[in-house]
Design an enzyme around this catalytic site. Sequence first.
Site, PDB file in Angstrom:
ATOM      1  N   THR A 221       2.337  -2.757  13.687  1.00  0.00           N
ATOM      2  CA  THR A 221       3.331  -2.048  14.489  1.00  0.00           C
ATOM      3  C   THR A 221       2.691  -1.489  15.752  1.00  0.00           C
ATOM      4  O   THR A 221       3.218  -1.618  16.856  1.00  0.00           O
ATOM      5  CB  THR A 221       3.966  -0.906  13.669  1.00  0.00           C
ATOM      6  OG1 THR A 221       4.545  -1.449  12.479  1.00  0.00           O
ATOM      7  CG2 THR A 221       5.031  -0.182  14.467  1.00  0.00           C
TER       8      THR A 221
ATOM      9  N   GLN B 100      14.031  -3.198  15.766  1.00  0.00           N
ATOM     10  CA  GLN B 100      13.361  -2.198  14.938  1.00  0.00           C
ATOM     11  C   GLN B 100      12.144  -1.631  15.673  1.00  0.00           C
ATOM     12  O   GLN B 100      11.331  -2.377  16.220  1.00  0.00           O
ATOM     13  CB  GLN B 100      12.915  -2.807  13.601  1.00  0.00           C
ATOM     14  CG  GLN B 100      12.280  -1.791  12.665  1.00  0.00           C
ATOM     15  CD  GLN B 100      12.059  -2.339  11.259  1.00  0.00           C
ATOM     16  OE1 GLN B 100      12.582  -3.390  10.894  1.00  0.00           O
ATOM     17  NE2 GLN B 100      11.288  -1.613  10.459  1.00  0.00           N
ATOM     18  N   ASP B 101      12.055  -0.294  15.702  1.00  0.00           N
ATOM     19  CA  ASP B 101      10.907   0.410  16.312  1.00  0.00           C
ATOM     20  C   ASP B 101      10.790   0.157  17.812  1.00  0.00           C
ATOM     21  O   ASP B 101       9.707  -0.122  18.329  1.00  0.00           O
ATOM     22  CB  ASP B 101       9.595   0.000  15.626  1.00  0.00           C
ATOM     23  CG  ASP B 101       9.505   0.523  14.204  1.00  0.00           C
ATOM     24  OD1 ASP B 101      10.455   1.179  13.748  1.00  0.00           O
ATOM     25  OD2 ASP B 101       8.477   0.284  13.552  1.00  0.00           O
TER      26      ASP B 101
ATOM     27  N   GLN C 195       9.234  -4.770  12.529  1.00  0.00           N
ATOM     28  CA  GLN C 195       8.695  -3.868  13.561  1.00  0.00           C
ATOM     29  C   GLN C 195       8.221  -4.660  14.781  1.00  0.00           C
ATOM     30  O   GLN C 195       7.391  -5.568  14.658  1.00  0.00           O
ATOM     31  CB  GLN C 195       7.528  -3.056  13.007  1.00  0.00           C
ATOM     32  CG  GLN C 195       7.904  -2.098  11.875  1.00  0.00           C
ATOM     33  CD  GLN C 195       7.705  -2.689  10.499  1.00  0.00           C
ATOM     34  OE1 GLN C 195       7.776  -3.905  10.317  1.00  0.00           O
ATOM     35  NE2 GLN C 195       7.463  -1.837   9.524  1.00  0.00           N
TER      36      GLN C 195
ATOM     37  N   ASP D 216      15.105   2.759  13.006  1.00  0.00           N
ATOM     38  CA  ASP D 216      14.065   3.704  13.453  1.00  0.00           C
ATOM     39  C   ASP D 216      13.681   3.462  14.913  1.00  0.00           C
ATOM     40  O   ASP D 216      12.493   3.457  15.257  1.00  0.00           O
ATOM     41  CB  ASP D 216      12.805   3.564  12.578  1.00  0.00           C
ATOM     42  CG  ASP D 216      13.096   3.707  11.094  1.00  0.00           C
ATOM     43  OD1 ASP D 216      14.081   4.373  10.738  1.00  0.00           O
ATOM     44  OD2 ASP D 216      12.327   3.145  10.287  1.00  0.00           O
TER      45      ASP D 216
ATOM     46  N   ARG E  89      16.107   9.535   9.876  1.00  0.00           N
ATOM     47  CA  ARG E  89      15.617   9.688   8.510  1.00  0.00           C
ATOM     48  C   ARG E  89      14.156  10.152   8.575  1.00  0.00           C
ATOM     49  O   ARG E  89      13.446   9.889   9.559  1.00  0.00           O
ATOM     50  CB  ARG E  89      15.741   8.386   7.722  1.00  0.00           C
ATOM     51  CG  ARG E  89      14.974   7.195   8.297  1.00  0.00           C
ATOM     52  CD  ARG E  89      15.070   5.989   7.376  1.00  0.00           C
ATOM     53  NE  ARG E  89      14.360   4.832   7.919  1.00  0.00           N
ATOM     54  CZ  ARG E  89      14.046   3.754   7.190  1.00  0.00           C
ATOM     55  NH1 ARG E  89      14.368   3.704   5.901  1.00  0.00           N
ATOM     56  NH2 ARG E  89      13.417   2.744   7.750  1.00  0.00           N
TER      57      ARG E  89
ATOM     58  N   TRP F  79      10.515  10.060   8.265  1.00  0.00           N
ATOM     59  CA  TRP F  79       9.372   9.172   8.065  1.00  0.00           C
ATOM     60  C   TRP F  79       8.225   9.920   7.386  1.00  0.00           C
ATOM     61  O   TRP F  79       7.531   9.374   6.528  1.00  0.00           O
ATOM     62  CB  TRP F  79       8.941   8.622   9.431  1.00  0.00           C
ATOM     63  CG  TRP F  79       7.814   7.640   9.393  1.00  0.00           C
ATOM     64  CD1 TRP F  79       7.447   6.844   8.346  1.00  0.00           C
ATOM     65  CD2 TRP F  79       6.916   7.333  10.457  1.00  0.00           C
ATOM     66  NE1 TRP F  79       6.366   6.063   8.692  1.00  0.00           N
ATOM     67  CE2 TRP F  79       6.032   6.347   9.986  1.00  0.00           C
ATOM     68  CE3 TRP F  79       6.782   7.797  11.768  1.00  0.00           C
ATOM     69  CZ2 TRP F  79       5.008   5.814  10.778  1.00  0.00           C
ATOM     70  CZ3 TRP F  79       5.775   7.265  12.555  1.00  0.00           C
ATOM     71  CH2 TRP F  79       4.901   6.280  12.067  1.00  0.00           C
TER      72      TRP F  79
END
Length: 592
Positions: free
Chosen positions: A356, A408-409, A386, A430, A498, A500
Amino acid sequence: MRLPPLRQIPIHLKMTQMAGILAGISNSGRRISTAARNNKKLSLVLLSSFLLAVVVIATVSGISVSRKNTDSASHAILRSSCSSTRYPDLCFSSIATSPDMAANLASLKDVIEASLNLTITAVQHTYFTIERLLLRRGLTHREKTALHDCLEDVDQTLEELHKTEEDLKMYPQKKSLSMHADDMKILMSAAMTNQDSCMDGFSHEAADKKLRKELMKTLTNVHHLCSNALAMICNLTDTDMMNAGYTNERRLDEGVEEDGFPSWLSAGDRRLLQATTVTPDVVVAADGSGNYKTVSEAVAAAPTKSSKRYVIRIKAGVYRENVEVPKTKTNLMFVGDGRKNTIITGNRNVVDGSTTFNSATVAIVGGGFLARDITFQNTAGPSKHQAVALRVGSDLSAFYQCDMLAYQDTLYVHSLRQFYRSCLIAGTVDFIFGNAAAVFQDCDIHARRPNPSQKNMVTAQGRDDPNQNTGISIQKCRIGATSDLLPVQSSFPTYLGRPWKEYSRTVFMQSVISDVINPAGWHEWNGNFALNTLYYGEYQNTGAGAGTANRVKWKGYRVITSATEAQQFTAGSFISGSNWLGSTGFPFSLGL
């Protein structure tokens, strides 16, 4: 070492008494024979030797008593200082077992300095451990990448620890108490985050997790040492600030004008800083009409450790490259020809073997970075998991009228203090995540259509220690959906965030929240993890998705009703904005 005065030496016979005894022996000697005189001489020698032995023993005993008293006082200070930490046994034992450090502790500040020294040594040990692992045969591409990520994290940690040491030595001179506090806390928070980032690189496959296990002990030890130093810094600075009359981490008499600039800034300087045009030092143009064809080339040629702003103009075009601004390249500024025209794009992702951390199309580490009118993009897509468009670990960095586009990310707000103004951030899972102290103002934050069965999470904040001054603050923004999600948004639940990490902290305030957000508002990470320790707040939001009646009932969630509480998450308080945002030339608001 200075010897103790004679009055502290427990000699049973006073020296004056001994002199009288010797005088008596001498006078009687006039009346005795030569043989007797010889015996007398022997007696004198023996008595002198005895007295010398008594004095030496007494002196050594006195030094020992003095040292015991000093050690006892130092240990008392050490125990008291360590009592405020999360790992007090480690705090005490790590310093107490180092005699040179433990011998002369006179204050909390001394204990913090000793703690930082030990932490630096532990980080250096981690560096050598990682280098040895890199020599191992049979490593996968991702394992090698993850280990190189760790070396970068360790290198950054060492710099942050040394900067903290320098600030501590100056404390409380050279800066205001609030600046000292903010600087040292954010540096130590970042040092802890680096350990997490290193560990996270080994969480994708079973093979990765073997290396993770080997590194776990040393990384956890460093994390805990950093945590202890941070706790003591908080204890030191919070106490001093309270005594000095500060409130909400700012003194009552620190003023800021309505235009967002510090009150001490002249009108001329304000006009200069508000200017929207900048003169570039170099130009990047893919067609060869500038100084460089790629952004990476321009960054490589930029001055190192510069205290002066260095402007790189990036002309309209699509730049397919991965760009890194390392820690040695400070005070760089990227200026594009408009976010729709200047695009830096890549497609690194975890599914294809990246970490990531390393997947970022653009990674910013050098402090004081600025960017405006640019798009940062990762086109890997929702199936590649990611895939970061922009990673930022640059202190006092700011972005204006920029787009961050991925799935994502999307935006990795990794560490330190960051500011985003009038930007568009779009993604799925996220898509704003990390453990910086990051403030977003007047931004469009839009969920995209994810893969089937996926849920969208706007944020995943990574604070894992209650003393870290980090979190995500989203103020006066617009939370919505992109055009591909709007027609099917009922099939893809979207949440504000959320947790992490255990002390995840995120606040949405004074923003417009559309009905794309599920009425529950927030989603758990894994069962009950962090639900009691997180800090999730909402303050004066509007829009169809802003209602709080059906929000989660977690202990850590709150509807903020106090302006004083909300003020803590403004740019002025949360990222020390009054000290540096004026120099960016970007618009900003320091308060509510």
